[in-house]
Motif scaffolding. Sequence first.
Motif, mmCIF file in Angstrom:
data_model
loop_
_atom_site.group_PDB
_atom_site.id
_atom_site.type_symbol
_atom_site.label_atom_id
_atom_site.label_comp_id
_atom_site.label_asym_id
_atom_site.label_seq_id
_atom_site.Cartn_x
_atom_site.Cartn_y
_atom_site.Cartn_z
ATOM 1 N N VAL A 88 0.869 -1.172 0.000
ATOM 2 C CA VAL A 88 0.000 0.000 0.000
ATOM 3 C C VAL A 88 0.907 1.223 0.000
ATOM 4 O O VAL A 88 1.824 1.326 0.821
ATOM 5 C CB VAL A 88 -0.926 0.032 1.227
ATOM 6 C CG1 VAL A 88 -1.813 1.268 1.179
ATOM 7 C CG2 VAL A 88 -1.775 -1.236 1.288
ATOM 8 N N ARG A 109 -3.498 0.851 -3.410
ATOM 9 C CA ARG A 109 -3.225 -0.563 -3.128
ATOM 10 C C ARG A 109 -2.770 -1.220 -4.414
ATOM 11 O O ARG A 109 -3.535 -1.312 -5.364
ATOM 12 C CB ARG A 109 -4.469 -1.229 -2.548
ATOM 13 C CG ARG A 109 -4.660 -0.858 -1.100
ATOM 14 C CD ARG A 109 -6.083 -0.883 -0.634
ATOM 15 N NE ARG A 109 -6.177 -0.399 0.733
ATOM 16 C CZ ARG A 109 -6.140 0.880 1.115
ATOM 17 N NH1 ARG A 109 -6.055 1.821 0.194
ATOM 18 N NH2 ARG A 109 -6.189 1.226 2.370
ATOM 19 N N GLN B 38 -4.239 5.281 12.845
ATOM 20 C CA GLN B 38 -4.466 4.637 11.559
ATOM 21 C C GLN B 38 -5.456 3.499 11.734
ATOM 22 O O GLN B 38 -5.197 2.548 12.482
ATOM 23 C CB GLN B 38 -3.155 4.111 10.945
ATOM 24 C CG GLN B 38 -3.359 3.569 9.538
ATOM 25 C CD GLN B 38 -2.068 3.165 8.858
ATOM 26 O OE1 GLN B 38 -1.067 2.854 9.497
ATOM 27 N NE2 GLN B 38 -2.064 3.195 7.524
ATOM 28 N N CYS B 40 -7.649 0.294 10.105
ATOM 29 C CA CYS B 40 -7.258 -0.793 9.210
ATOM 30 C C CYS B 40 -7.484 -0.407 7.746
ATOM 31 O O CYS B 40 -8.580 0.011 7.352
ATOM 32 C CB CYS B 40 -8.050 -2.049 9.560
ATOM 33 S SG CYS B 40 -7.524 -3.496 8.651
ATOM 34 N N ARG B 41 -6.450 -0.510 6.944
ATOM 35 C CA ARG B 41 -6.503 -0.262 5.513
ATOM 36 C C ARG B 41 -6.852 1.184 5.152
ATOM 37 O O ARG B 41 -7.326 1.468 4.055
ATOM 38 C CB ARG B 41 -7.482 -1.218 4.822
ATOM 39 C CG ARG B 41 -7.126 -2.690 5.022
ATOM 40 C CD ARG B 41 -8.138 -3.605 4.382
ATOM 41 N NE ARG B 41 -8.162 -3.477 2.919
ATOM 42 C CZ ARG B 41 -7.284 -4.037 2.102
ATOM 43 N NH1 ARG B 41 -6.286 -4.758 2.585
ATOM 44 N NH2 ARG B 41 -7.388 -3.886 0.809
ATOM 45 N N LYS B 42 -6.588 2.099 6.096
ATOM 46 C CA LYS B 42 -6.831 3.523 5.847
ATOM 47 C C LYS B 42 -5.534 4.303 6.004
ATOM 48 O O LYS B 42 -4.534 3.762 6.476
ATOM 49 C CB LYS B 42 -7.866 4.068 6.839
ATOM 50 C CG LYS B 42 -9.232 3.415 6.748
ATOM 51 C CD LYS B 42 -9.981 3.911 5.546
ATOM 52 C CE LYS B 42 -11.433 3.452 5.597
ATOM 53 N NZ LYS B 42 -12.185 3.971 4.434
ATOM 54 N N GLU B 43 -5.567 5.574 5.601
ATOM 55 C CA GLU B 43 -4.381 6.402 5.746
ATOM 56 C C GLU B 43 -4.212 6.873 7.182
ATOM 57 O O GLU B 43 -5.201 7.009 7.919
ATOM 58 C CB GLU B 43 -4.457 7.616 4.797
ATOM 59 C CG GLU B 43 -5.407 8.721 5.224
ATOM 60 C CD GLU B 43 -6.837 8.486 4.835
ATOM 61 O OE1 GLU B 43 -7.209 7.316 4.534
ATOM 62 O OE2 GLU B 43 -7.595 9.469 4.824
#
Lengths: 113, 112
Positions: A88, A109, B38, B40-43
Amino acid sequence: NAGVTQTPKFQVLKTGQSMTLQCAQDMNHEYMSWYRQDPGMGLRLIHYSVGAGITDQGEVPNGYNVSRSTTEDFPLRLLSAAPSQTSVYFCASSYSKGNQPQHFGDGTRLSIL
Amino acid sequence: RKEVEQDPGPFNVPEGATVAFNCTYSNSASQSFFWYRQDCRKEPKLLMSVYSSGNEDGRFTAQLNRASQYISLLIRDSKLSDSATYLCVVNRRSGGYQKVTFGTGTKLQVIP
């Protein structure tokens, strides 16, 4: 307010392909940077720029190129994609002087097959 | 030794608990300090700056100890929504510009 905009949000590449990840900011920030984030590794700095025409390498620059022709844009180029570059990618910007916090884009991603 | 170090956790705490994270830095020339959150799976998003005198923002308190070279984040009355990874960030001057170093993050899980 757009802030930091990254495109694309998702991308799948084949090994050996090249591509450019785009990053643009509208806050007139001098400092821009690219990070990659892998599970358990935290954010690792790839390249950064302190202003138009000035770039430098970060912690993990191999396989990536950058340029900074304008204050707003800081594209990241993968020259020949490898599976190890599956990650990412985050772009960030801030004012260069005065120890300012970073503002992040929402990430790209990237999967390399 | 890494320039910025954090305990990766995870810290599993019940709702309503108080939890504290520490972050140590190795370069005494470090000048400014931040905590980011942060999901999960974010900036990463800026949670708060850390000032020498300590500062508070609602349930969150940040402290800086320059002598021992660490910063801390205290979260009181934990909420389920506080579950995230908390990143410590240290800035210092290098060649006339700022050098930014992120810790690897401490994961917090607040349990009902």
